[in-house]
Design a protein around this motif. Structure first.
Motif, PDB file in Angstrom:
ATOM      1  N   ALA A   1     -55.806 -44.202 -33.301  1.00  0.00           N
ATOM      2  CA  ALA A   1     -56.409 -43.081 -32.579  1.00  0.00           C
ATOM      3  C   ALA A   1     -57.532 -42.467 -33.410  1.00  0.00           C
ATOM      4  CB  ALA A   1     -55.353 -42.019 -32.277  1.00  0.00           C
ATOM      5  N   ALA A   2     -58.636 -42.150 -32.754  1.00  0.00           N
ATOM      6  CA  ALA A   2     -59.793 -41.568 -33.448  1.00  0.00           C
ATOM      7  C   ALA A   2     -59.446 -40.204 -34.030  1.00  0.00           C
ATOM      8  CB  ALA A   2     -60.963 -41.438 -32.483  1.00  0.00           C
ATOM      9  N   LEU A   3     -59.897 -39.963 -35.253  1.00  0.00           N
ATOM     10  CA  LEU A   3     -59.732 -38.655 -35.896  1.00  0.00           C
ATOM     11  C   LEU A   3     -60.970 -37.823 -35.612  1.00  0.00           C
ATOM     12  CD1 LEU A   3     -58.394 -39.559 -39.458  1.00  0.00           C
ATOM     13  CD2 LEU A   3     -57.120 -38.549 -37.581  1.00  0.00           C
ATOM     14  N   SER A   4     -60.775 -36.530 -35.447  1.00  0.00           N
ATOM     15  CA  SER A   4     -61.918 -35.642 -35.318  1.00  0.00           C
ATOM     16  C   SER A   4     -61.905 -34.671 -36.493  1.00  0.00           C
ATOM     17  CB  SER A   4     -61.875 -34.882 -33.987  1.00  0.00           C
ATOM     18  OG  SER A   4     -60.651 -34.186 -33.868  1.00  0.00           O
ATOM     19  N   GLU A   5     -63.103 -34.254 -36.877  1.00  0.00           N
ATOM     20  CA  GLU A   5     -63.186 -33.324 -37.997  1.00  0.00           C
ATOM     21  C   GLU A   5     -62.576 -31.986 -37.594  1.00  0.00           C
ATOM     22  OE1 GLU A   5     -66.486 -33.589 -40.986  1.00  0.00           O
ATOM     23  OE2 GLU A   5     -67.538 -34.291 -39.196  1.00  0.00           O
ATOM     24  N   ASP A   6     -61.807 -31.412 -38.500  1.00  0.00           N
ATOM     25  CA  ASP A   6     -61.241 -30.080 -38.302  1.00  0.00           C
ATOM     26  C   ASP A   6     -61.016 -29.468 -39.672  1.00  0.00           C
ATOM     27  OD1 ASP A   6     -58.875 -31.188 -39.331  1.00  0.00           O
ATOM     28  OD2 ASP A   6     -57.898 -31.345 -37.385  1.00  0.00           O
ATOM     29  N   HIS A   7     -60.185 -28.457 -39.752  1.00  0.00           N
ATOM     30  CA  HIS A   7     -59.966 -27.784 -41.033  1.00  0.00           C
ATOM     31  C   HIS A   7     -59.299 -28.687 -42.072  1.00  0.00           C
ATOM     32  CE1 HIS A   7     -56.118 -27.331 -38.986  1.00  0.00           C
ATOM     33  NE2 HIS A   7     -55.575 -27.156 -40.177  1.00  0.00           N
ATOM     34  N   ASN A   8     -58.673 -29.788 -41.638  1.00  0.00           N
ATOM     35  CA  ASN A   8     -57.974 -30.664 -42.585  1.00  0.00           C
ATOM     36  C   ASN A   8     -58.689 -31.996 -42.828  1.00  0.00           C
ATOM     37  OD1 ASN A   8     -55.691 -30.982 -44.345  1.00  0.00           O
ATOM     38  ND2 ASN A   8     -54.905 -32.492 -42.899  1.00  0.00           N
ATOM     39  N   TYR A   9     -59.582 -32.407 -41.924  1.00  0.00           N
ATOM     40  CA  TYR A   9     -60.273 -33.688 -42.057  1.00  0.00           C
ATOM     41  C   TYR A   9     -61.784 -33.470 -42.153  1.00  0.00           C
ATOM     42  CZ  TYR A   9     -55.915 -35.778 -40.395  1.00  0.00           C
ATOM     43  OH  TYR A   9     -54.613 -36.160 -40.257  1.00  0.00           O
ATOM     44  N   ALA A  10     -62.388 -34.031 -43.201  1.00  0.00           N
ATOM     45  CA  ALA A  10     -63.844 -33.964 -43.351  1.00  0.00           C
ATOM     46  C   ALA A  10     -64.363 -35.383 -43.525  1.00  0.00           C
ATOM     47  CB  ALA A  10     -64.227 -33.111 -44.553  1.00  0.00           C
ATOM     48  N   MET A  11     -65.353 -35.753 -42.719  1.00  0.00           N
ATOM     49  CA  MET A  11     -65.964 -37.075 -42.799  1.00  0.00           C
ATOM     50  C   MET A  11     -67.348 -36.921 -43.411  1.00  0.00           C
ATOM     51  SD  MET A  11     -64.728 -38.569 -39.161  1.00  0.00           S
ATOM     52  CE  MET A  11     -63.137 -38.049 -38.555  1.00  0.00           C
ATOM     53  N   PHE A  12     -67.600 -37.665 -44.483  1.00  0.00           N
ATOM     54  CA  PHE A  12     -68.861 -37.555 -45.210  1.00  0.00           C
ATOM     55  C   PHE A  12     -69.865 -38.601 -44.739  1.00  0.00           C
ATOM     56  CE2 PHE A  12     -65.657 -35.641 -47.876  1.00  0.00           C
ATOM     57  CZ  PHE A  12     -66.274 -34.479 -48.311  1.00  0.00           C
ATOM     58  N   ALA A  13     -71.147 -38.306 -44.959  1.00  0.00           N
ATOM     59  CA  ALA A  13     -72.223 -39.209 -44.544  1.00  0.00           C
ATOM     60  C   ALA A  13     -72.106 -40.580 -45.200  1.00  0.00           C
ATOM     61  CB  ALA A  13     -73.579 -38.587 -44.869  1.00  0.00           C
ATOM     62  N   ASN A  14     -71.517 -40.665 -46.404  1.00  0.00           N
ATOM     63  CA  ASN A  14     -71.368 -41.954 -47.078  1.00  0.00           C
ATOM     64  C   ASN A  14     -70.209 -42.777 -46.518  1.00  0.00           C
ATOM     65  OD1 ASN A  14     -69.055 -40.793 -48.139  1.00  0.00           O
ATOM     66  ND2 ASN A  14     -69.679 -40.992 -50.266  1.00  0.00           N
ATOM     67  N   GLY A  15     -69.456 -42.214 -45.548  1.00  0.00           N
ATOM     68  CA  GLY A  15     -68.361 -42.940 -44.920  1.00  0.00           C
ATOM     69  C   GLY A  15     -66.977 -42.526 -45.366  1.00  0.00           C
ATOM     70  N   SER A  16     -66.876 -41.746 -46.430  1.00  0.00           N
ATOM     71  CA  SER A  16     -65.563 -41.347 -46.950  1.00  0.00           C
ATOM     72  C   SER A  16     -64.904 -40.300 -46.056  1.00  0.00           C
ATOM     73  CB  SER A  16     -65.690 -40.802 -48.370  1.00  0.00           C
ATOM     74  OG  SER A  16     -66.104 -41.821 -49.246  1.00  0.00           O
ATOM     75  N   LEU A  17     -63.571 -40.268 -46.125  1.00  0.00           N
ATOM     76  CA  LEU A  17     -62.762 -39.304 -45.376  1.00  0.00           C
ATOM     77  C   LEU A  17     -61.962 -38.475 -46.364  1.00  0.00           C
ATOM     78  CD1 LEU A  17     -61.369 -38.260 -42.697  1.00  0.00           C
ATOM     79  CD2 LEU A  17     -59.663 -40.051 -43.095  1.00  0.00           C
ATOM     80  N   LEU A  18     -62.026 -37.157 -46.221  1.00  0.00           N
ATOM     81  CA  LEU A  18     -61.232 -36.250 -47.049  1.00  0.00           C
ATOM     82  C   LEU A  18     -60.147 -35.639 -46.189  1.00  0.00           C
ATOM     83  CD1 LEU A  18     -60.693 -34.562 -49.645  1.00  0.00           C
ATOM     84  CD2 LEU A  18     -62.285 -32.863 -48.694  1.00  0.00           C
ATOM     85  N   ILE A  19     -58.914 -35.817 -46.622  1.00  0.00           N
ATOM     86  CA  ILE A  19     -57.791 -35.095 -46.030  1.00  0.00           C
ATOM     87  C   ILE A  19     -57.566 -33.914 -46.976  1.00  0.00           C
ATOM     88  CG2 ILE A  19     -55.364 -35.172 -45.358  1.00  0.00           C
ATOM     89  CD1 ILE A  19     -55.729 -38.235 -44.984  1.00  0.00           C
ATOM     90  N   GLY A  20     -57.868 -32.720 -46.518  1.00  0.00           N
ATOM     91  CA  GLY A  20     -57.877 -31.548 -47.384  1.00  0.00           C
ATOM     92  C   GLY A  20     -56.528 -31.182 -47.963  1.00  0.00           C
ATOM     93  N   ARG A  21     -55.483 -31.361 -47.169  1.00  0.00           N
ATOM     94  CA  ARG A  21     -54.130 -31.008 -47.606  1.00  0.00           C
ATOM     95  C   ARG A  21     -53.162 -31.964 -46.918  1.00  0.00           C
ATOM     96  NH1 ARG A  21     -51.929 -26.117 -45.215  1.00  0.00           N
ATOM     97  NH2 ARG A  21     -49.742 -26.332 -45.702  1.00  0.00           N
ATOM     98  N   PHE A  22     -52.756 -33.002 -47.651  1.00  0.00           N
ATOM     99  CA  PHE A  22     -51.876 -34.018 -47.074  1.00  0.00           C
ATOM    100  C   PHE A  22     -50.528 -33.400 -46.699  1.00  0.00           C
ATOM    101  CE2 PHE A  22     -48.419 -37.047 -47.488  1.00  0.00           C
ATOM    102  CZ  PHE A  22     -48.841 -38.053 -46.642  1.00  0.00           C
ATOM    103  N   GLN A  23     -50.075 -33.733 -45.477  1.00  0.00           N
ATOM    104  CA  GLN A  23     -48.767 -33.266 -45.017  1.00  0.00           C
ATOM    105  C   GLN A  23     -48.015 -34.429 -44.399  1.00  0.00           C
ATOM    106  OE1 GLN A  23     -48.903 -29.676 -42.637  1.00  0.00           O
ATOM    107  NE2 GLN A  23     -50.776 -29.032 -43.659  1.00  0.00           N
ATOM    108  N   GLN A  24     -46.847 -34.671 -44.946  1.00  0.00           N
ATOM    109  CA  GLN A  24     -46.022 -35.756 -44.409  1.00  0.00           C
ATOM    110  C   GLN A  24     -45.623 -35.430 -42.978  1.00  0.00           C
ATOM    111  OE1 GLN A  24     -42.507 -36.631 -46.697  1.00  0.00           O
ATOM    112  NE2 GLN A  24     -42.170 -38.554 -45.633  1.00  0.00           N
ATOM    113  N   THR A  25     -45.199 -34.190 -42.735  1.00  0.00           N
ATOM    114  CA  THR A  25     -44.853 -33.738 -41.390  1.00  0.00           C
ATOM    115  C   THR A  25     -45.473 -32.370 -41.162  1.00  0.00           C
ATOM    116  OG1 THR A  25     -42.741 -34.903 -41.553  1.00  0.00           O
ATOM    117  CG2 THR A  25     -42.964 -33.322 -39.770  1.00  0.00           C
ATOM    118  N   LYS A  26     -46.222 -32.241 -40.064  1.00  0.00           N
ATOM    119  CA  LYS A  26     -46.863 -30.968 -39.727  1.00  0.00           C
ATOM    120  C   LYS A  26     -46.006 -30.196 -38.742  1.00  0.00           C
ATOM    121  CE  LYS A  26     -51.439 -32.948 -40.306  1.00  0.00           C
ATOM    122  NZ  LYS A  26     -52.764 -33.117 -39.720  1.00  0.00           N
TER     123      LYS A  26
END
Length: 125
Positions: free
Chosen positions: A67-92
Motif C-alpha cells: 500500500a502506498a505511503l503518504s507523507e504525514d507527521h511520521n513519514y517524510a520522503m526526501f528528494a533523494n529517494g530516502s524515507l524517514l520514519i520519525g518514530r517507529f511504532q510496532q503497534t499504533k
C-alpha cells in the motif's frame, strides 16, 4: 570515390547508432541503492534508503505491504529517494504498525521500477 563515400557513410551511421543506443540506455531507470532489511527500535527514528539513476524528472514513492505511503507527521520522503520514519511504532493506537515490507517505486516518462522488499521488524525486548 564510391568506396570513400561508403566508408564515410558507414562511419556516420555508426556514430548515429551509438548516439541512439546511448539515449535508449540512459532512459532506463535503475537502482543505485535499494532499501535493506532492518531491525527497528521502538519510538526511535528509522531511515530507509533508495537511489535511482535515469533521465529526470524521476519521482519516488514508498509502499508498505503493497500500500502506498503518504507523507504525514511520521513519514517524510526526501528528494533523494530516502524515507524517514520519525518514530517507529510496532503497534499504533489505530491498530496499524510500522513493521512490514517496504519497497521504493521510481518512475520517469520512460517507465517504472520497483525495488527489492526490505523487511522492517521491531527489536525484541
Amino acid at each position: 570515390m564510391a568506396t570513400r563515400r561508403r566508408c564515410l557513410l558507414s562511419r556516420l551511421l555508426g556514430l548515429l547508432l551509438s548516439a541512439l543506443v546511448g539515449v535508449t540506455h540512459g532512459s532506463e531507470l535503475s537502482f543505485t541503492l535499494e532499501p535493506s532489511d532492518i531491525i527497528a527500535v521502538q519510538e526511535q527514528p528509522l531511515m530507509l534508503h533508495c537511489q535511482v539513476d535515469g533521465i529526470p524528472p524521476i519521482t519516488t514513492q514508498w509502499r508498505r505491504n503493497g500500500a502506498a505511503l503518504s507523507e504525514d507527521h511520521n513519514y517524510a520522503m526526501f528528494a533523494n529517494g530516502s524515507l524517514l520514519i520519525g518514530r517507529f511504532q510496532q503497534t499504533k493506537s489505530d491498530g496499524s504498525a510500522d513493521e512490514g515490507d517496504y519497497e521504493c517505486v521510481a518512475q520517469n516518462s520512460f517507465g517504472l521500477v520497483v525495488s527489492r522488499k526490505a523487511r522492517v521488524q521491531a527489536a525484541s525486548k
